[in-house]
Design an enzyme around this catalytic site. Structure first.
Site, PDB file in Angstrom:
ATOM      1  N   CYS A 177      -3.209  11.034   1.769  1.00 57.59           N
ATOM      2  CA  CYS A 177      -2.445  10.170   1.453  1.00 57.59           C
ATOM      3  C   CYS A 177      -1.378  10.480   0.616  1.00 57.59           C
ATOM      4  O   CYS A 177      -0.199   9.892   1.327  1.00 57.59           O
ATOM      5  CB  CYS A 177      -3.227   8.975   0.610  1.00 57.59           C
ATOM      6  SG  CYS A 177      -4.815   8.519   1.607  1.00 57.59           S
ATOM      7  N   LYS A 236       0.931  -1.059   0.155  1.00 60.03           N
ATOM      8  CA  LYS A 236      -0.150   0.126  -0.027  1.00 60.03           C
ATOM      9  C   LYS A 236       0.693   1.441   0.202  1.00 60.03           C
ATOM     10  O   LYS A 236       0.589   2.207  -0.886  1.00 60.03           O
ATOM     11  CB  LYS A 236      -0.828   0.191   1.049  1.00 60.03           C
ATOM     12  CG  LYS A 236      -1.662   1.298   1.300  1.00 60.03           C
ATOM     13  CD  LYS A 236      -2.883   1.610   0.323  1.00 60.03           C
ATOM     14  CE  LYS A 236      -3.127   3.151   0.298  1.00 60.03           C
ATOM     15  NZ  LYS A 236      -3.984   3.300  -0.830  1.00 60.03           N
TER      16      LYS A 236
HETATM   17  N1  LIG Z   1      -8.959   9.367   1.922  1.00 56.44           N
HETATM   18  C1  LIG Z   1      -8.719   8.378   0.979  1.00 56.44           C
HETATM   19  O1  LIG Z   1      -9.048   8.698  -0.169  1.00 56.44           O
HETATM   20  C2  LIG Z   1      -8.026   7.373   1.662  1.00 56.44           C
HETATM   21  C3  LIG Z   1      -7.814   6.271   0.490  1.00 56.44           C
HETATM   22  C4  LIG Z   1      -7.055   5.077   0.829  1.00 56.44           C
HETATM   23  C5  LIG Z   1      -6.646   5.200   2.261  1.00 56.44           C
HETATM   24  N2  LIG Z   1      -6.839   5.880   3.195  1.00 56.44           N
HETATM   25  C6  LIG Z   1      -6.415   5.830   4.366  1.00 56.44           C
HETATM   26  O2  LIG Z   1      -7.390   5.340   5.340  1.00 56.44           O
HETATM   27  C7  LIG Z   1      -7.389   5.942   6.464  1.00 56.44           C
HETATM   28  C8  LIG Z   1      -8.381   6.712   7.036  1.00 56.44           C
HETATM   29  O3  LIG Z   1      -8.530   7.966   6.148  1.00 56.44           O
HETATM   30  P1  LIG Z   1      -9.734   8.692   5.859  1.00 56.44           P
HETATM   31  O4  LIG Z   1      -9.313   9.684   4.637  1.00 56.44           O
HETATM   32  O5  LIG Z   1     -10.802   8.088   5.834  1.00 56.44           O
HETATM   33  O6  LIG Z   1      -9.542   9.621   7.310  1.00 56.44           O
HETATM   34  P2  LIG Z   1     -10.857  10.666   7.736  1.00 56.44           P
HETATM   35  O7  LIG Z   1      -9.930  11.924   8.503  1.00 56.44           O
HETATM   36  O8  LIG Z   1     -11.555  11.086   6.546  1.00 56.44           O
HETATM   37  O9  LIG Z   1     -11.462   9.640   8.675  1.00 56.44           O
HETATM   38  C9  LIG Z   1     -10.998   9.365   9.878  1.00 56.44           C
HETATM   39  C10 LIG Z   1     -11.950   9.308  11.088  1.00 56.44           C
HETATM   40  O10 LIG Z   1     -11.799   8.648  12.155  1.00 56.44           O
HETATM   41  C11 LIG Z   1     -12.174   9.212  13.301  1.00 56.44           C
HETATM   42  N3  LIG Z   1     -11.197   8.742  14.509  1.00 56.44           N
HETATM   43  C12 LIG Z   1      -9.866   9.056  14.767  1.00 56.44           C
HETATM   44  N4  LIG Z   1      -9.458   8.713  15.668  1.00 56.44           N
HETATM   45  C13 LIG Z   1     -10.245   7.867  16.126  1.00 56.44           C
HETATM   46  C14 LIG Z   1     -10.407   6.948  17.256  1.00 56.44           C
HETATM   47  N5  LIG Z   1      -9.609   6.762  18.172  1.00 56.44           N
HETATM   48  N6  LIG Z   1     -11.556   6.428  17.541  1.00 56.44           N
HETATM   49  C15 LIG Z   1     -12.543   6.457  16.492  1.00 56.44           C
HETATM   50  N7  LIG Z   1     -12.702   7.282  15.479  1.00 56.44           N
HETATM   51  C16 LIG Z   1     -11.496   7.892  15.466  1.00 56.44           C
HETATM   52  C17 LIG Z   1     -11.737  10.627  12.934  1.00 56.44           C
HETATM   53  O11 LIG Z   1     -12.873  11.229  13.958  1.00 56.44           O
HETATM   54  C18 LIG Z   1     -12.519  10.541  11.329  1.00 56.44           C
HETATM   55  O12 LIG Z   1     -13.981  10.757  11.458  1.00 56.44           O
HETATM   56  C19 LIG Z   1      -6.006   6.736   6.637  1.00 56.44           C
HETATM   57  O13 LIG Z   1      -4.759   5.604   7.015  1.00 56.44           O
HETATM   58  C20 LIG Z   1      -5.714   7.023   5.137  1.00 56.44           C
HETATM   59  O14 LIG Z   1      -4.145   6.971   4.639  1.00 56.44           O
HETATM   60  C21 LIG Z   1      -7.523   7.091   2.736  1.00 56.44           C
END
Ligand SMILES: NC(=O)c1ccc[n+]([C@@H]2O[C@H](COP(=O)([O-])OP(=O)(O)OC[C@H]3O[C@@H](n4cnc5c(N)ncnc54)[C@H](O)[C@@H]3O)[C@@H](O)[C@H]2O)c1
Length: 442
Positions: free
Chosen positions: A274, A220
């Site tokens: 990301c 990844k």
């Molecule tokens: N955004 C993308 O397009 C994308 C694509 C592939 C991978 N990712 C990966 O996926 C993961 C999440 O990314 P995202 O964009 O969805 O992030 P995001 O910030 O949109 O969502 C994360 C959520 O997690 C919550 N959170 C944080 N700590 C927490 C805890 N201890 N308990 C419960 N909830 C908690 C936050 O409040 C938030 O709502 C990351 O590792 C990112 O690198 C994201």
């Protein structure tokens, strides 16, 4: 069809999704639409309340997702909460929290640790924890395992299982990617791999590739580092082309006529949650290494918004103006077209650098505020009377703007194009002063 292949039981899997953001929301809605019982857990009360009302808390165009979420809530298949107690009766728990880097570009594990500790305190024996968040290699068998074992008193392998299925979504295509893309599943053992596959085979039409936990982590972070390096290469060619008075997009078209070449598109910078951090997760995972290529690529991509500012200063000078006596419109604030995600947006350094302008307007249809500046929602209002328009994002609202419209609306007809939105020759014919990333100066 929803039954686990876990040999201990033939009961339907009950799922929880921790972290309801760009990754956790589509996963929750999709699991629910496939018949799974889903509890979503997030720290943000507003977000939880919105989901429980069946409302999508993400901005931007997400085809199909809003309807899928509201149906799931209406049918009682998805509910959200802030309490980890909801994990007690779950058999599969997905972790989708954000995994940023700190100021030294090292992994910031605080949210992940908090989430995994919450799971550890409430999970039952036999649970499979699947981390979808992107991780620095070594995290699953390191922090994740240590924290789960410490908080639960259970043993990995004997009492609970681990899988890592990193997400491949992208804002604007969340549902499309999650339902069509291949997935890589890193699993502790064969039994866990088939248990995870039984679920993911209901989510995506893509192929499922199984491997070990650490390989999945490397895959990844490497796939995003690869893209970042490719974009940096295109940006470097763009900078060279500008200096030599050539058009980098024509160069790219011709390079790609050669077999085995796939030059990417240059632009005003790389943003989002990301791409700016996953390359660092790959190379800063704690093991000794001396990365050279990946940090250099990051530096090239991070420099692009400042190059845009240089182009702006140069274009203003060509019209006998300076930043301080000009009204500047920054067009686009999110990191990606037609998305409401502002994270690491290249527009931020551009806005910060131009705050000394006589007037600074920011237009974005999906965001209300960025870098302390409130946005305008009407593109034509943002352009009216401006001396310089800087296009940072290719929102669809800009696709209908013609050189003639820009000329008519603006006080001084200067455009800096960070996303190849306009044709150089057409801009010249309309009497515009036009600069752009990878563009020939006219
Ligand atoms: N955004 C993308 O397009 C994308 C694509 C592939 C991978 N990712 C990966 O996926 C993961 C999440 O990314 P995202 O964009 O969805 O992030 P995001 O910030 O949109 O969502 C994360 C959520 O997690 C919550 N959170 C944080 N700590 C927490 C805890 N201890 N308990 C419960 N909830 C908690 C936050 O409040 C938030 O709502 C990351 O590792 C990112 O690198 C994201």
């Amino acid at each position: 069809m929803l039954f686990t292949s876990n040999r201990h039981s033939m009961a339907p899997e009950k799922t929880a999704v921790i972290g309801l953001g760009y990754v956790g929301i589509p996963l929750s809605a999709l699991l629910a639409s496939r018949g799974y019982d889903v509890v979503g857990i997030d720290l943000l009360e507003d977000r939880v309340a919105q989901i429980n009302r069946g409302k999508l808390p993400l901005k931007g165009d997400e085809p199909g997702l809003g309807d899928m979420l509201s149906r799931a809530v209406k049918r009682g298949k998805l509910r959200a909460t802030t309490s980890y107690d909801a994990c007690r009766d779950r058999t599969v728990i997905f972790v989708c929290v954000d995994t940023p880097i700190d100021a030294d570009k090292r992994p910031d594990y605080s949210r992940l640790e908090e989430a995994v500790a919450g799971i550890g305190r409430s999970m039952q024996r036999g649970t499979m924890v699947v981390v979808e968040s992107t991780l620095a290699p070594g995290t699953m068998l390191g922090i994740v395992t240590r924290t789960l074992e410490r908080e639960s008193g259970l043993k990995l392998g004997k009492d609970f299982k681990l899988a890592h299925c990193p997400e491949r979504v992208m804002p604007g295509r969340l549902l499309y990617n999650i339902t069509t893309y291949d997935r890589v599943i890193g699993a502790l053992d064969k039994q866990t791999a088939s248990r995870a596959k039984a679920i993911y085979s209901k989510l995506t039409k893509g192929k499922l590739h199984t491997t070990d936990l650490t390989t999945a982590e490397i895959v990844k972070t490497a796939e995003n580092a690869y893209r970042d390096v490719q974009i940096a290469f295109a940006n470097e060619v763009a900078l060279v082309s500008e200096k030599l008075g050539a058009d980098a997009f024509e160069v790219r078209r011709l390079v790609n006529t050669c077999p085995f070449r796939d030059m990417h598109i240059p632009g005003a910078g790389v943003g989002g949650h990301c791409l700016p951090k996953d390359p660092w997760l790959l190379v800063q995972s704690g093991k000794a290494s001396s990365p050279r290529l990946i940090p250099t690529a990051r530096a090239v991509n991070d420099s692009m918004p400042f190059h845009v500012v240089d182009l702006a200063v140069d274009a203003l000078r060509a019209a006998g103006r300076s930043v301080e006596d000009s009204v500047i419109a920054v067009m686009g604030a999110s990191f990606l077209q037609d998305s409401g995600d502002p994270r690491n947006s290249p527009s931020i350094p551009v806005i910060e650098s131009l705050k000394c302008a006589e007037g600074l307007r920011v237009h974005d249809p999906y965001l209300d505020k960025i870098a302390g500046v409130s946005t305008l929602k009407d593109a034509k209002k943002a352009l009216a009377g401006a001396d310089l328009a800087i296009f940072m994002v290719s929102h669809k609202a800009y696709k209908t703007l013609t050189p003639a419209t820009l000329k008519k609306l603006m006080r001084t007809p200067i455009v800096v194009d960070g996303r190849n939105l306009f044709d150089t020759e057409k801009m010249r014919r309309a009497g515009m002063i036009y600069r752009g990333v990878g563009k020939k100066v006219i």
